[in-house]
Structures are given as structure tokens and as C-alpha cells.
Design a protein around this motif. Structure first.
Motif, PDB file in Angstrom:
ATOM      1  N   ARG A  36       0.851  -1.196   0.000  1.00 28.63           N
ATOM      2  CA  ARG A  36       0.000   0.000   0.000  1.00 28.63           C
ATOM      3  C   ARG A  36       0.888   1.247   0.000  1.00 28.63           C
ATOM      4  NH1 ARG A  36      -5.304  -0.371   0.933  1.00 28.63           N
ATOM      5  NH2 ARG A  36      -6.520   1.475   1.466  1.00 28.63           N
ATOM      6  N   VAL A  48       4.489   0.880 -10.242  1.00 25.23           N
ATOM      7  CA  VAL A  48       3.668  -0.243  -9.775  1.00 25.23           C
ATOM      8  C   VAL A  48       2.220   0.244  -9.665  1.00 25.23           C
ATOM      9  CG1 VAL A  48       5.393  -1.660  -8.615  1.00 25.23           C
ATOM     10  CG2 VAL A  48       4.500   0.366  -7.459  1.00 25.23           C
ATOM     11  N   PRO A  49       1.549   0.459 -10.786  1.00 25.88           N
ATOM     12  CA  PRO A  49       0.203   1.050 -10.766  1.00 25.88           C
ATOM     13  C   PRO A  49      -0.834   0.192 -10.068  1.00 25.88           C
ATOM     14  CG  PRO A  49       0.733   0.195 -12.956  1.00 25.88           C
ATOM     15  CD  PRO A  49       1.998   0.144 -12.151  1.00 25.88           C
ATOM     16  N   GLU A  50      -0.528  -1.088  -9.873  1.00 19.36           N
ATOM     17  CA  GLU A  50      -1.519  -1.975  -9.258  1.00 19.36           C
ATOM     18  C   GLU A  50      -1.576  -1.845  -7.740  1.00 19.36           C
ATOM     19  OE1 GLU A  50       2.368  -4.223  -9.266  1.00 19.36           O
ATOM     20  OE2 GLU A  50       1.290  -2.869 -10.594  1.00 19.36           O
ATOM     21  N   ILE A  51      -0.613  -1.141  -7.122  1.00 12.39           N
ATOM     22  CA  ILE A  51      -0.579  -1.021  -5.667  1.00 12.39           C
ATOM     23  C   ILE A  51      -1.699  -0.097  -5.187  1.00 12.39           C
ATOM     24  CG2 ILE A  51       0.814  -0.355  -3.672  1.00 12.39           C
ATOM     25  CD1 ILE A  51       1.871  -2.766  -5.162  1.00 12.39           C
ATOM     26  N   PRO A  52      -2.509  -0.519  -4.196  1.00  8.23           N
ATOM     27  CA  PRO A  52      -3.543   0.363  -3.635  1.00  8.23           C
ATOM     28  C   PRO A  52      -2.941   1.661  -3.119  1.00  8.23           C
ATOM     29  CG  PRO A  52      -3.878  -1.887  -2.899  1.00  8.23           C
ATOM     30  CD  PRO A  52      -2.569  -1.874  -3.608  1.00  8.23           C
ATOM     31  N   TYR A  53      -3.627   2.758  -3.382  1.00  7.31           N
ATOM     32  CA  TYR A  53      -3.103   4.085  -3.074  1.00  7.31           C
ATOM     33  C   TYR A  53      -4.133   4.876  -2.277  1.00  7.31           C
ATOM     34  CZ  TYR A  53      -1.332   8.819  -3.888  1.00  7.31           C
ATOM     35  OH  TYR A  53      -0.868  10.095  -3.735  1.00  7.31           O
TER      36      TYR A  53
END
Length: 224
Positions: A36, A48-53
Motif C-alpha cells: 500500500r 507499480v500502478p496496481e498497488i492500492p493508493y
């Protein structure tokens, strides 16, 4: 330590230069995963665009999916963020400096001891293999009588902290580690101070006197 089958899930607060460095580092380290990211801005373009932000760092700290937290934010935020991590049982790795005043540093250390949670400041030179070789060579050579260091470059120029907090902690940490002692006295003198097109810069000299009269002169500058 964890078993080989368990992955440590990390939360990262801050997406400045060092925050982005952490993203690349975490990707190369086995046994850990960036779970995260939190930063006080709209979601930027990330490797890492897939990481929750999230823009709420407290949400990250309280997340059940985060085992430990990396804090790579402006120094004035460190104490508050570290406190939240510690009282919630989350180990924290913090960019130096730990805090910007002694009272906050002591309070943070007390919380780490109270809750028995790991608190680590990223003094990167202390973890460099070359540093261990250097320490071994110095100790084999005999007693240390004096240490002189020079550190700096052009910048960084920060609105919230001076060159003392950017460059000073590294050389001070190495002196403490090498001598395994705390200084008896500290004197700081400003050698140069001027505005530049990039921001305000200065050169400082720190004179530290350690037990056995070991003297240390540390010069730091963001005007080199």
C-alpha cells in the motif's frame, strides 16, 4: 525474522525522491512486498500502478494488510507518523532525521520500548558493506585520535529543514558507530550562508569532543 513462506507486507508513506527509491528497492528484495502507498497528492504515475493508493496515511497505518511501514516524508511529519505506527504495533523504518527536536525523539523511543515495536532510522552508510571494512581497518590500526569529515553537494534546498538535518546525521551516525560513545560536548558554527536561485544554502562545521579527548570536525554544506 519470518519463515521462508511468509511475505512481509510493507506500507510506504511518501512519494518524493526517496519514496520512489524505496519502490524500486522493495521490488528487488525477496520476502517483502509493497502492499500500500500513501501520499498527500492525487495518485501519480507509478512504476507499480496496481498497488492500492490512499491520500490518508493513517488509513495505511491502520490497514490490516500492512505489517510494517516505511516513512519517507518531510521531517516535520516523522514524529506524528512514527507515534501512530508504534501505538498500533507497526514496525517503522524512518528516513533521517528521526525527529527535529530532542523531546520528540525521546518520546518516540519511549513508545517503541513501551510497545516493544521495532523503530529504525535509515542511516544508509551504516549498512554499507564498505563501512564495516573501514571500521575493521581502523580498529586494527590502533586508537582513534581525531576524525575529520566533509559531506555535501549542491542542494538539496528545503523550506522546512537546513543542511544540518540533510547532511549532518550521516557523519554523526558514523562517528557514534565507530567510537561506540556519545560526545561530551558539541559546538556548531555557521561558515557560510547565502541565497541561491535554487534556495537558501549554508555551510556548517560541527566540532564534537568524545571521551578520551577524541575530537571530531564535521563540515556539511549544500553549497558545494
Amino acid at each position: 525474522m519470518t519463515s521462508a513462506s511468509r511475505v512481509i507486507r510493507l506500507g510506504l508513506i511518501g512519494l518524493g525522491q526517496w519514496g520512489r527509491n524505496y519502490i524500486h528497492t522493495i521490488q528487488s528484495v525477496p520476502g517483502v512486498r509493497l502492499e500500500r502507498i500513501a501520499a498527500n497528492s492525487k495518485r501519480p504515475k507509478l512504476p507499480v500502478p496496481e498497488i492500492p493508493y490512499t491520500s490518508d496515511w493513517r488509513e495505511l497505518v491502520h490497514s490490516e494488510n500492512v505489517d510494517a511501514v516505511i516513512i519517507a516524508t518531510p521531517p516535520h511529519l516523522h514524529a506524528e507518523m512514527a507515534r501512530e505506527c508504534l501505538i498500533n504495533g507497526k514496525p517503522a523504518l524512518i528516513e533521517k532525521p528521526l525527529t527535529l527536536d530532542l523531546a520528540s525523539a525521546q518520546e518516540t523511543l519511549a513508545l517503541a520500548k513501551k510497545y516493544k515495536v521495532t523503530l529504525l532510522v535509515n542511516h544508509i552508510h551504516l549498512f554499507n558493506p564498505a563501512w564495516n571494512i573501514f571500521k575493521s581497518a581502523v580498529r586494527q590500526a590502533g586508537n582513534v585520535h581525531r576524525i575529520e569529515t566533509i559531506a555535501g553537494r549542491w542542494g538539496p534546498f528545503r523550506p522546512d529543514v537546513s543542511v544540518l538535518w540533510d547532511w549532518g546525521p550521516h557523519d554523526i551516525a558514523m562517528c557514534l558507530d565507530l567510537l561506540q560513545a556519545s560526545p561530551k560536548s558539541i559546538h556548531v558554527q555557521q561558515k557560510e550562508s547565502r541565497d541561491t536561485p535554487d534556495g537558501h544554502g549554508e555551510t556548517l562545521t560541527l566540532d564534537l569532543l568524545f571521551p578520551s579527548d577524541i575530537s571530531t570536525s564535521i563540515t556539511v554544506s549544500n553549497l558545494y
